[in-house]
Design a protein around this motif. Structure first.
Motif, PDB file in Angstrom:
ATOM      1  N   LYS A  15      18.518  58.420   8.850  1.00 29.72           N
ATOM      2  CA  LYS A  15      18.626  58.470  10.318  1.00 29.72           C
ATOM      3  C   LYS A  15      19.596  57.381  10.814  1.00 29.72           C
ATOM      4  CE  LYS A  15      15.715  58.320  14.438  1.00 29.72           C
ATOM      5  NZ  LYS A  15      14.387  57.927  14.937  1.00 29.72           N
ATOM      6  N   THR A  16      19.452  56.159  10.260  1.00 26.81           N
ATOM      7  CA  THR A  16      20.337  55.046  10.636  1.00 26.81           C
ATOM      8  C   THR A  16      21.777  55.346  10.213  1.00 26.81           C
ATOM      9  OG1 THR A  16      18.503  53.515  10.315  1.00 26.81           O
ATOM     10  CG2 THR A  16      20.689  52.547  10.379  1.00 26.81           C
ATOM     11  N   PHE A  17      21.928  55.971   9.032  1.00 29.49           N
ATOM     12  CA  PHE A  17      23.261  56.264   8.484  1.00 29.49           C
ATOM     13  C   PHE A  17      23.979  57.343   9.295  1.00 29.49           C
ATOM     14  CE2 PHE A  17      25.967  58.595   5.368  1.00 29.49           C
ATOM     15  CZ  PHE A  17      26.802  57.556   4.980  1.00 29.49           C
ATOM     16  N   PHE A  18      23.288  58.449   9.554  1.00 30.18           N
ATOM     17  CA  PHE A  18      23.924  59.580  10.236  1.00 30.18           C
ATOM     18  C   PHE A  18      23.964  59.433  11.755  1.00 30.18           C
ATOM     19  CE2 PHE A  18      22.844  61.968   6.250  1.00 30.18           C
ATOM     20  CZ  PHE A  18      24.140  62.338   5.923  1.00 30.18           C
ATOM     21  N   ARG A  19      23.059  58.651  12.307  1.00 34.53           N
ATOM     22  CA  ARG A  19      22.999  58.506  13.768  1.00 34.53           C
ATOM     23  C   ARG A  19      23.053  57.022  14.142  1.00 34.53           C
ATOM     24  NH1 ARG A  19      24.102  62.857  13.082  1.00 34.53           N
ATOM     25  NH2 ARG A  19      22.952  64.800  13.373  1.00 34.53           N
ATOM     26  N   PRO A  20      24.206  56.379  13.948  1.00 32.92           N
ATOM     27  CA  PRO A  20      24.297  54.953  14.304  1.00 32.92           C
ATOM     28  C   PRO A  20      23.891  54.736  15.762  1.00 32.92           C
ATOM     29  CG  PRO A  20      26.256  55.627  13.110  1.00 32.92           C
ATOM     30  CD  PRO A  20      25.489  56.876  13.413  1.00 32.92           C
ATOM     31  N   SER A  21      23.259  53.606  16.009  1.00 35.12           N
ATOM     32  CA  SER A  21      22.753  53.303  17.344  1.00 35.12           C
ATOM     33  C   SER A  21      23.065  51.851  17.676  1.00 35.12           C
ATOM     34  CB  SER A  21      21.232  53.537  17.367  1.00 35.12           C
ATOM     35  OG  SER A  21      20.645  52.843  18.431  1.00 35.12           O
ATOM     36  N   PHE A  22      23.171  51.562  18.981  1.00 35.40           N
ATOM     37  CA  PHE A  22      23.349  50.169  19.389  1.00 35.40           C
ATOM     38  C   PHE A  22      22.141  49.324  18.990  1.00 35.40           C
ATOM     39  CE2 PHE A  22      26.523  51.909  22.484  1.00 35.40           C
ATOM     40  CZ  PHE A  22      27.605  51.169  22.033  1.00 35.40           C
ATOM     41  N   LYS A  23      21.018  50.004  18.767  1.00 35.78           N
ATOM     42  CA  LYS A  23      19.808  49.278  18.320  1.00 35.78           C
ATOM     43  C   LYS A  23      19.989  48.700  16.911  1.00 35.78           C
ATOM     44  CE  LYS A  23      16.417  51.967  21.017  1.00 35.78           C
ATOM     45  NZ  LYS A  23      17.169  53.191  21.403  1.00 35.78           N
ATOM     46  N   ASP A  24      20.990  49.220  16.154  1.00 37.36           N
ATOM     47  CA  ASP A  24      21.244  48.710  14.794  1.00 37.36           C
ATOM     48  C   ASP A  24      21.912  47.332  14.819  1.00 37.36           C
ATOM     49  OD1 ASP A  24      20.360  51.198  13.967  1.00 37.36           O
ATOM     50  OD2 ASP A  24      22.384  52.024  13.731  1.00 37.36           O
ATOM     51  N   LEU A  25      22.403  46.914  16.001  1.00 40.18           N
ATOM     52  CA  LEU A  25      23.090  45.621  16.095  1.00 40.18           C
ATOM     53  C   LEU A  25      22.061  44.506  16.232  1.00 40.18           C
ATOM     54  CD1 LEU A  25      26.082  46.492  18.463  1.00 40.18           C
ATOM     55  CD2 LEU A  25      25.968  46.639  15.979  1.00 40.18           C
ATOM     56  N   HIS A  26      22.292  43.420  15.506  1.00 40.68           N
ATOM     57  CA  HIS A  26      21.329  42.309  15.490  1.00 40.68           C
ATOM     58  C   HIS A  26      21.466  41.417  16.720  1.00 40.68           C
ATOM     59  CE1 HIS A  26      20.569  43.526  11.410  1.00 40.68           C
ATOM     60  NE2 HIS A  26      21.816  43.312  11.067  1.00 40.68           N
ATOM     61  N   THR A  37      23.711  44.271  28.485  1.00 39.95           N
ATOM     62  CA  THR A  37      23.377  44.717  27.127  1.00 39.95           C
ATOM     63  C   THR A  37      24.665  44.992  26.351  1.00 39.95           C
ATOM     64  OG1 THR A  37      23.342  47.045  27.725  1.00 39.95           O
ATOM     65  CG2 THR A  37      21.273  45.815  27.995  1.00 39.95           C
ATOM     66  N   VAL A  38      24.507  45.279  25.079  1.00 44.02           N
ATOM     67  CA  VAL A  38      25.672  45.567  24.231  1.00 44.02           C
ATOM     68  C   VAL A  38      26.398  46.828  24.713  1.00 44.02           C
ATOM     69  CG1 VAL A  38      24.440  46.906  22.460  1.00 44.02           C
ATOM     70  CG2 VAL A  38      26.448  45.570  21.818  1.00 44.02           C
ATOM     71  N   GLU A  39      25.655  47.769  25.321  1.00 42.96           N
ATOM     72  CA  GLU A  39      26.279  48.993  25.857  1.00 42.96           C
ATOM     73  C   GLU A  39      27.303  48.663  26.942  1.00 42.96           C
ATOM     74  OE1 GLU A  39      23.071  48.762  25.135  1.00 42.96           O
ATOM     75  OE2 GLU A  39      22.183  50.700  24.586  1.00 42.96           O
ATOM     76  N   ASP A  40      27.100  47.550  27.643  1.00 41.74           N
ATOM     77  CA  ASP A  40      28.031  47.140  28.700  1.00 41.74           C
ATOM     78  C   ASP A  40      29.340  46.590  28.142  1.00 41.74           C
ATOM     79  OD1 ASP A  40      26.187  47.733  30.803  1.00 41.74           O
ATOM     80  OD2 ASP A  40      25.128  45.853  30.372  1.00 41.74           O
ATOM     81  N   LEU A  41      29.390  46.380  26.817  1.00 37.74           N
ATOM     82  CA  LEU A  41      30.581  45.797  26.188  1.00 37.74           C
ATOM     83  C   LEU A  41      31.397  46.842  25.419  1.00 37.74           C
ATOM     84  CD1 LEU A  41      28.899  42.543  24.793  1.00 37.74           C
ATOM     85  CD2 LEU A  41      30.228  42.769  26.896  1.00 37.74           C
ATOM     86  N   GLY A  42      31.105  48.106  25.673  1.00 38.50           N
ATOM     87  CA  GLY A  42      31.760  49.198  24.939  1.00 38.50           C
ATOM     88  C   GLY A  42      33.274  49.147  24.968  1.00 38.50           C
ATOM     89  N   GLU A  43      33.852  48.688  26.076  1.00 36.17           N
ATOM     90  CA  GLU A  43      35.314  48.694  26.214  1.00 36.17           C
ATOM     91  C   GLU A  43      36.010  47.783  25.192  1.00 36.17           C
ATOM     92  OE1 GLU A  43      36.781  46.104  29.706  1.00 36.17           O
ATOM     93  OE2 GLU A  43      34.652  46.455  30.168  1.00 36.17           O
ATOM     94  N   TYR A  44      35.266  46.860  24.585  1.00 39.51           N
ATOM     95  CA  TYR A  44      35.865  45.934  23.604  1.00 39.51           C
ATOM     96  C   TYR A  44      35.799  46.469  22.168  1.00 39.51           C
ATOM     97  CZ  TYR A  44      35.433  42.781  27.575  1.00 39.51           C
ATOM     98  OH  TYR A  44      35.525  42.230  28.818  1.00 39.51           O
ATOM     99  N   GLU A 102      25.809  46.617  10.064  1.00 31.75           N
ATOM    100  CA  GLU A 102      26.283  46.428  11.438  1.00 31.75           C
ATOM    101  C   GLU A 102      27.732  46.882  11.619  1.00 31.75           C
ATOM    102  OE1 GLU A 102      25.237  43.131  14.768  1.00 31.75           O
ATOM    103  OE2 GLU A 102      25.879  42.334  12.850  1.00 31.75           O
ATOM    104  N   ASN A 103      28.569  46.685  10.595  1.00 32.01           N
ATOM    105  CA  ASN A 103      29.968  47.130  10.698  1.00 32.01           C
ATOM    106  C   ASN A 103      30.066  48.635  10.880  1.00 32.01           C
ATOM    107  OD1 ASN A 103      31.172  44.628  10.496  1.00 32.01           O
ATOM    108  ND2 ASN A 103      31.579  44.770   8.305  1.00 32.01           N
ATOM    109  N   ARG A 104      29.141  49.383  10.261  1.00 36.06           N
ATOM    110  CA  ARG A 104      29.179  50.846  10.396  1.00 36.06           C
ATOM    111  C   ARG A 104      28.949  51.248  11.847  1.00 36.06           C
ATOM    112  NH1 ARG A 104      29.081  55.625   7.725  1.00 36.06           N
ATOM    113  NH2 ARG A 104      27.787  57.282   8.611  1.00 36.06           N
ATOM    114  N   ALA A 105      27.946  50.641  12.490  1.00 37.68           N
ATOM    115  CA  ALA A 105      27.663  50.959  13.897  1.00 37.68           C
ATOM    116  C   ALA A 105      28.843  50.547  14.781  1.00 37.68           C
ATOM    117  CB  ALA A 105      26.382  50.258  14.341  1.00 37.68           C
TER     118      ALA A 105
END
Length: 562
Positions: free
Chosen positions: A43-54, A213-220, A238-241
């Motif tokens: 699930k983590t591999f096929f569906r990367p999520s911002f929740k995967d970021l530490h 949140t990290v979602e607010d930093l998407g433009e970078y 984390e690099n994959r996400a």
């Protein structure tokens, strides 16, 4: 090439995963080979999520870094964002400076001159900061070994925050904060961030203070994905996400500078491989041929028309770079042949006029040709400077260390390094390097290895199978494109050579009742073997062939054997 079939993973683990995911055994096998053993892993591999970021505050010194930046903002201090001249460095500087400029108008950037200052933090850069009243330097993709430079800055009343990903030495610089997941006392869960990735964790930590949140930093994230691809860090964890979401930004809403580069390429959708071979070389060319500042200017520009102008300029640098590296490669290959050095175990070449900005690329090209540890030297001031490249499995850094009596300075890592030496020591070094490699290298490492994930039948290559394989992307170190082998293939009679000088192979094969076409770049010399009517084996990846509006699956050939 040496063909090595990867060992089959534990059959019970494969069966359990196959059952949990309802996929073919071949797909489950590929996943288990990549360390994906459970439904949750998949699930983590096929569906990367911002929740995967530490949590960025898990990184040692992060609280100190944030505190010092907030203090600088509150006191209206001038902040200098400093980074190396390569892709990781310039994307890091673009990321950090553009974020900090949303909070302060006292932000400037500094990229050292490749030829005048060299790699990393320089005394000249610190003098510039002092002369222009900067009291805080944020160094990105460099600095973890800059002990004397940080002390020098401290004497001038300048604080340092270091964001690096290189392995530290025994002692750390006396900076306000040293952010580096490779610090032995840092418990950050993911150790393989690139420099831009460490910079992103710092802006993530700053954003949390503003309740973002990290979602607010998407433009970078287009910058982060570009650095991940260019710096060849593992695309796992984390690099994959970060790469996954960064590619979405690159393809859907990139910053004007990256958009302008993409428009030059006419590619509808970019993969990480495209980023590595299309976007990164252009950004790199600025620091190689002119100055890294050009790359930062392009990557921070907000106006589309200006970005287009800068991208054209950088493309010219890249064309100059390409012309220089092709010419120097040609001269270097001729030098090896003229000196009858084809049978040595190393390639060491030198010419005083070769462009210092491209000798690393030339070293890589020579390694591709002769597949042995390689050094390309040019004149640099009173010294000779070289770029070193190695073959898989051989530590060129250790080999240089063994020859250090002939060297003035060297640094780097297992597969790539740089060094300087006095001109009068060149011949002695060249022989010492050859002797050291001859005495220590396992001869099998001088034959390129191709690692094969699985043996499959042509009939296994279906649109459904390919759709699942595509979802393994983004590909890169730690998660390479799956490589397959098929045996007892036969020519259908339609295989032929294509391209200039018939260099490439257009294949049409059958296995039993199944047929498929393929393309093999630089494999034109294999046509005679295929046409002999005898069965042959092939190693390949699978991709799509787009031709006259039709899309079909094809083999992307890596090697063929009788």
């Amino acid at each position: 090439m040496r063909w090595t079939l990867k060992p089959k993973p534990d059959s019970k683990t494969v069966e359990a995963l196959q059952k949990a995911l309802q996929v073919d055994a071949s797909v489950a096998t590929l996943l288990v080979q990549r360390g994906i053993e459970t439904f949750e892993d998949a699930k983590t591999f096929f569906r990367p999520s911002f929740k995967d970021l530490h949590d960025p505050y898990l990184m040692k010194d992060m609280d100190l870094a944030v505190q010092r930046i907030e203090q600088a903002m509150a006191n209206d201090e001038n902040i200098l964002v400093y980074g190396d001249y390569d892709v990781d460095g310039t994307t890091s500087v673009a990321l950090m400076s553009s974020y900090l400029k949303t909070k302060s108008n006292r932000i400037a950037t500094y990229i050292p001159d490749r030829y005048d200052e060299g790699y990393g933090v320089s005394f000249k850069g610190i003098d510039f900061a002092h002369d222009n009243d900067f009291t805080l330097i944020i160094a990105l993709d460099c600095g973890v070994k800059a002990i004397d430079k940080v002390n020098y800055a401290s004497e001038k009343g300048i604080d340092f925050i270091i964001c690096d990903h290189h392995r530290p030495g025994a002692e750390l610089p006396k900076a306000v904060a040293v952010l580096d997941p490779k610090r032995e006392d840092c418990e950050y869960p993911f150790k393989e961030l690139c420099g831009c990735g460490v910079g992103f964790k710092l802006i993530q930590a700053l954003a949390l203070k503003d309740h973002k949140t990290v979602e607010d930093l998407g433009e970078y994230l287009d910058l982060v994905a570009t650095a991940i691809g260019a710096d060849i860090v593992p695309i796992t964890g984390e690099n994959r996400a970060l790469a996954y979401f960064g590619l979405q930004v690159i393809n859907n809403n990139p910053r004007p500078g990256i958009k302008a580069i993409i428009e030059q390429t006419k590619k509808p959708e970019l993969t990480i491989t495209d980023v590595v071979f299309i976007v990164a070389p252009r950004i790199n060319a600025a620091g190689r041929m002119k100055h890294g500042n050009y790359a930062v200017t392009l990557l921070t520009e907000t106006d589309d028309h200006l970005a287009e102008t800068y991208a054209k300029e950088i493309n010219e640098f890249n064309l100059d770079r390409r012309e220089a590296d092709q010419q120097i490669t040609k001269e270097a290959l001729a030098q090896i042949e003229d000196n009858n050095e084809q049978n040595r175990l190393t390639s060491v070449v030198y010419h005083e006029s070769w462009h210092k900005g491209v000798i690393g690329i030339v070293a890589s090209r020579l390694t591709e040709t002769y597949y042995r540890p390689t050094l390309v030297f040019t004149k640099s001031g009173d010294m000779l400077a070289a770029s070193a490249r190695s073959v898989k499995g051989f530590d060129v850094y250790n080999a240089l260390q063994a020859c250090s009596e002939h060297i003035e300075q060297f640094g780097g890592h297992k597969y790539a390094a740089g060094l300087t030496l006095k001109a009068e020591n060149y011949e002695a070094f060249k022989q010492a390097f050859e002797d050291e490699v001859s005495n220590t290298i396992d001869r099998s490492l001088l034959i390129p290895e191709i690692k094969i994930d699985a043996q499959i039948e042509i009939s296994d290559i279906t649109p459904k199978f390919y759709r699942i394989i595509r979802q393994f992307a983004p590909f890169g170190p730690g998660n390479m494109t799956p490589i397959f082998m098929s045996q007892n293939l036969q020519d259908t009679g339609y295989s032929k050579c294509v391209g200039e000088d018939d260099k490439h192979l257009r294949l049409s094969v059958k296995q039993g009742d199944s047929k498929i076409s393929g393309i093999g770049f630089n494999l034109g010399d294999k046509l005679e073997m295929i046409k002999s009517s005898k069965p042959f084996d092939a190693v390949y990846s699978i991709d799509e062939n787009h031709w006259q509006g039709q899309v079909s699956l094809q083999l992307r050939l890596r090697d063929i054997k009788a």
